[in-house]
Design a protein around this motif. Structure first.
Motif, PDB file in Angstrom:
ATOM      1  N   GLY A  76      20.868  -7.369   6.189  1.00 13.12           N
ATOM      2  CA  GLY A  76      19.767  -7.288   7.137  1.00 13.12           C
ATOM      3  C   GLY A  76      18.471  -7.802   6.543  1.00 13.12           C
ATOM      4  N   PRO A  77      17.435  -7.903   7.369  1.00 13.75           N
ATOM      5  CA  PRO A  77      16.157  -8.420   6.888  1.00 13.75           C
ATOM      6  C   PRO A  77      15.485  -7.422   5.942  1.00 13.75           C
ATOM      7  CG  PRO A  77      15.967  -7.684   9.147  1.00 13.75           C
ATOM      8  CD  PRO A  77      17.423  -7.582   8.775  1.00 13.75           C
ATOM      9  N   LYS A  78      14.785  -7.938   4.968  1.00 14.35           N
ATOM     10  CA  LYS A  78      14.089  -7.106   3.994  1.00 14.35           C
ATOM     11  C   LYS A  78      12.709  -7.698   3.731  1.00 14.35           C
ATOM     12  CE  LYS A  78      17.863  -4.850   2.194  1.00 14.35           C
ATOM     13  NZ  LYS A  78      18.365  -3.894   3.067  1.00 14.35           N
ATOM     14  N   ILE A  79      11.785  -6.840   3.376  1.00 15.72           N
ATOM     15  CA  ILE A  79      10.459  -7.257   2.952  1.00 15.72           C
ATOM     16  C   ILE A  79      10.161  -6.525   1.655  1.00 15.72           C
ATOM     17  CG2 ILE A  79       7.990  -7.192   3.443  1.00 15.72           C
ATOM     18  CD1 ILE A  79       8.694  -7.280   6.400  1.00 15.72           C
ATOM     19  N   CYS A  80       9.612  -7.222   0.690  1.00 15.34           N
ATOM     20  CA  CYS A  80       9.265  -6.610  -0.576  1.00 15.34           C
ATOM     21  C   CYS A  80       7.919  -7.164  -1.026  1.00 15.34           C
ATOM     22  CB  CYS A  80      10.343  -6.919  -1.610  1.00 15.34           C
ATOM     23  SG  CYS A  80       9.996  -6.173  -3.211  1.00 15.34           S
ATOM     24  N   CYS A  81       7.035  -6.280  -1.485  1.00 18.48           N
ATOM     25  CA  CYS A  81       5.751  -6.742  -2.009  1.00 18.48           C
ATOM     26  C   CYS A  81       5.240  -5.738  -3.027  1.00 18.48           C
ATOM     27  CB  CYS A  81       4.741  -6.953  -0.889  1.00 18.48           C
ATOM     28  SG  CYS A  81       4.346  -5.447  -0.003  1.00 18.48           S
ATOM     29  N   ASP A  82       4.360  -6.196  -3.891  1.00 20.37           N
ATOM     30  CA  ASP A  82       3.702  -5.334  -4.863  1.00 20.37           C
ATOM     31  C   ASP A  82       2.241  -5.220  -4.482  1.00 20.37           C
ATOM     32  OD1 ASP A  82       5.960  -4.982  -6.509  1.00 20.37           O
ATOM     33  OD2 ASP A  82       5.557  -6.872  -7.546  1.00 20.37           O
ATOM     34  N   VAL A  83       1.732  -3.993  -4.473  1.00 20.10           N
ATOM     35  CA  VAL A  83       0.329  -3.751  -4.171  1.00 20.10           C
ATOM     36  C   VAL A  83      -0.215  -2.803  -5.230  1.00 20.10           C
ATOM     37  CG1 VAL A  83      -1.289  -2.808  -2.495  1.00 20.10           C
ATOM     38  CG2 VAL A  83       0.738  -4.019  -1.700  1.00 20.10           C
ATOM     39  N   ASP A 123      -5.595   7.836  -6.714  1.00 14.49           N
ATOM     40  CA  ASP A 123      -4.706   8.834  -7.280  1.00 14.49           C
ATOM     41  C   ASP A 123      -3.320   8.715  -6.625  1.00 14.49           C
ATOM     42  OD1 ASP A 123      -3.753  12.008  -6.800  1.00 14.49           O
ATOM     43  OD2 ASP A 123      -4.415  11.452  -8.821  1.00 14.49           O
ATOM     44  N   PRO A 124      -2.250   8.628  -7.404  1.00 12.58           N
ATOM     45  CA  PRO A 124      -0.907   8.465  -6.830  1.00 12.58           C
ATOM     46  C   PRO A 124      -0.527   9.536  -5.808  1.00 12.58           C
ATOM     47  CG  PRO A 124      -0.842   8.049  -9.180  1.00 12.58           C
ATOM     48  CD  PRO A 124      -2.220   8.580  -8.875  1.00 12.58           C
ATOM     49  N   SER A 125      -0.948  10.770  -6.006  1.00  4.32           N
ATOM     50  CA  SER A 125      -0.576  11.809  -5.037  1.00  4.32           C
ATOM     51  C   SER A 125      -1.252  11.568  -3.688  1.00  4.32           C
ATOM     52  CB  SER A 125      -0.898  13.204  -5.567  1.00  4.32           C
ATOM     53  OG  SER A 125      -2.290  13.356  -5.732  1.00  4.32           O
ATOM     54  N   ARG A 126      -2.468  11.053  -3.693  1.00  2.19           N
ATOM     55  CA  ARG A 126      -3.166  10.744  -2.430  1.00  2.19           C
ATOM     56  C   ARG A 126      -2.492   9.569  -1.731  1.00  2.19           C
ATOM     57  NH1 ARG A 126      -4.818  11.824   2.162  1.00  2.19           N
ATOM     58  NH2 ARG A 126      -6.644  10.746   2.927  1.00  2.19           N
ATOM     59  N   VAL A 127      -2.121   8.552  -2.484  1.00  4.55           N
ATOM     60  CA  VAL A 127      -1.427   7.395  -1.907  1.00  4.55           C
ATOM     61  C   VAL A 127      -0.095   7.848  -1.312  1.00  4.55           C
ATOM     62  CG1 VAL A 127      -0.365   5.164  -2.405  1.00  4.55           C
ATOM     63  CG2 VAL A 127      -2.557   5.757  -3.452  1.00  4.55           C
ATOM     64  N   TRP A 128       0.653   8.696  -2.031  1.00  3.54           N
ATOM     65  CA  TRP A 128       1.937   9.203  -1.532  1.00  3.54           C
ATOM     66  C   TRP A 128       1.753   9.958  -0.219  1.00  3.54           C
ATOM     67  CZ3 TRP A 128       6.784   8.132  -1.900  1.00  3.54           C
ATOM     68  CH2 TRP A 128       7.745   9.027  -1.449  1.00  3.54           C
ATOM     69  N   ASP A 129       0.711  10.790  -0.153  1.00  2.91           N
ATOM     70  CA  ASP A 129       0.433  11.523   1.088  1.00  2.91           C
ATOM     71  C   ASP A 129       0.230  10.575   2.263  1.00  2.91           C
ATOM     72  OD1 ASP A 129       0.601  13.969  -0.188  1.00  2.91           O
ATOM     73  OD2 ASP A 129      -1.584  14.189  -0.396  1.00  2.91           O
ATOM     74  N   LEU A 130      -0.442   9.464   2.028  1.00  5.72           N
ATOM     75  CA  LEU A 130      -0.714   8.509   3.102  1.00  5.72           C
ATOM     76  C   LEU A 130       0.519   7.708   3.504  1.00  5.72           C
ATOM     77  CD1 LEU A 130      -4.198   7.207   1.945  1.00  5.72           C
ATOM     78  CD2 LEU A 130      -3.721   8.673   3.919  1.00  5.72           C
TER      79      LEU A 130
END
Length: 64
Positions: free
Chosen positions: A6-13, A18-25
């Motif tokens: 199937g189709p896939k998308i991959c990117c690095d950002v 703070d990683p915990s705040r990013v995870w929450d979002l």
């Protein structure tokens, strides 16, 4: 990629937060609906509140 996968998308950002705040979002399944004029709501199919490997969700969009 094989077509059977199937189709896939991959990117690095790189995010300066703070990683915990990013995870929450990124795991807030309702966030896109709050920010989009097209997506009305999203929900986990099994009624769960948190993401997990293999969990499926459904989004409801505005229909013409």
């Amino acid at each position: 990629m094989r077509s059977s996968e199937g189709p896939k998308i991959c990117c690095d950002v790189h995010v300066g937060a703070d990683p915990s705040r990013v995870w929450d979002l990124v795991t807030d399944i309702g966030l896109p609906a709050r920010l989009s004029p097209e997506l009305q709501r999203a929900a986990w199919l099994d009624g769960a509140e948190k993401p997990a490997v293999g969990r499926a969700s459904r989004g409801t969009t505005v229909t013409g």
